[in-house]
Design an enzyme around this catalytic site. Structure first.
Site, short mmCIF file in Angstrom:
data_model
loop_
_atom_site.label_atom_id
_atom_site.label_comp_id
_atom_site.label_asym_id
_atom_site.label_seq_id
_atom_site.Cartn_x
_atom_site.Cartn_y
_atom_site.Cartn_z
N ASP A 91 0.82 -1.21 0.00
CA ASP A 91 0.00 0.00 0.00
C ASP A 91 0.85 1.26 0.00
OD1 ASP A 91 -2.42 -1.33 0.01
OD2 ASP A 91 -2.64 -1.26 2.19
N TYR A 108 7.76 -9.86 6.60
CA TYR A 108 7.51 -8.45 6.88
C TYR A 108 8.17 -8.04 8.18
CZ TYR A 108 4.24 -7.00 3.29
OH TYR A 108 3.68 -6.60 2.10
#
Length: 260
Positions: A52, A111
């Site tokens: 994003d 992540y």
């Protein structure tokens, strides 16, 4: 047409996200524009993760089919020259079989989420971490995080607009570690739901601040209800740090990756 795997680093603050969009510049657009310049014809790329706006990457992976063969270091340098001054860099390029797919061949994504836990405002870390001023208990966060590991219905931790057909995911790792004022949260899974990592981090912050217990986190997970989630942590602290692919003979990934 020869296919190349590109390992890409970028500062997400400069972009509307990885994927091309009409409302601003994306990382994908920057790379595809550079590929057009060196290839002489349009080239579409596919990334392992559709990060994003504001989300960073130190090791995003994409693949591209080019009109001719390139020496990997020459391809890397040519792309980087054409992408300046955008805050995107191809750190490695390598030829791969035409069966390789950056998104669908992946078997694991990694992540990192970074929290700076202090009263003073951010300077060097502005836009690259989440500033949390109230004191957090990283050990309590780590212990509670283990509630989320394993195979679960993560409906509580998915975005309302998530496109995944199923909310079932297997979270292989969710570790929390503090080093001074820095709290690092590392998550690994074959695939994630949209906003899953940031939603989990926001809920773990509730545990760290003492507002939630590990039992509260478990109850939120088992509710399978988005309304039971804590806040969605800001995009600025999130980094895609690695994507794993099978060695020869291993099963290839089947689940697409929808987001973080």
């Amino acid at each position: 047409m020869p296919r190349y795997k590109l390992t890409v680093e970028y500062d997400g603050a400069s972009f509307v996200g990885w994927q091309r969009q009409k409302n601003g510049l994306s990382v994908q657009e920057v790379i595809e524009t550079a590929l057009l310049a060196i290839n002489g014809a349009p080239v579409g790329i596919r990334g392992a993760g559709r990060t994003d706006a504001g989300v960073h990457a130190s090791a995003q992976v994409a693949h591209a089919d080019l009109a001719r063969e390139w020496r990997p270091d020459v391809l890397r340098d040519a792309l980087n020259a054409h992408m300046r001054p955008a805050l995107v860099a191809v750190v490695a390029a390598e030829p791969v079989p035409e069966t390789f797919d950056a998104r669908f061949s992946a078997i694991r994504r990694h992540y990192l989420y970074r929290i700076i836990n202090r009263r003073a405002p951010l300077t060097f870390e502005a836009g690259r971490a989440w500033l949390v001023k109230r004191r957090l208990d990283a050990r309590a966060m780590h212990e509670a995080a283990q509630v989320l590991t394993g195979r679960h219905d993560f409906s509580t931790f998915r975005a309302a607009e998530c496109q995944a057909a199923s909310p079932i995911r297997t979270l292989e790792r969710l570790d929390v570690q503090a080093v001074g004022d820095l709290i690092e949260i590392r998550a690994s899974a074959r695939s994630f739901l949209h906003h899953q990592v940031r939603s989990m981090v926001g809920s773990l912050e509730m545990v760290g601040s003492g507002k939630w217990s590990a039992g509260d986190l478990r109850a939120a997970l088992e509710a399978c209800d988005r309304r039971r989630c804590g806040m969605v942590a800001p995009a600025a602290g999130l980094y895609l740090t690695g994507v794993d692919y099978p060695e020869e003979g291993e099963e290839k990934g089947a689940q697409p990756f929808f987001g973080e």
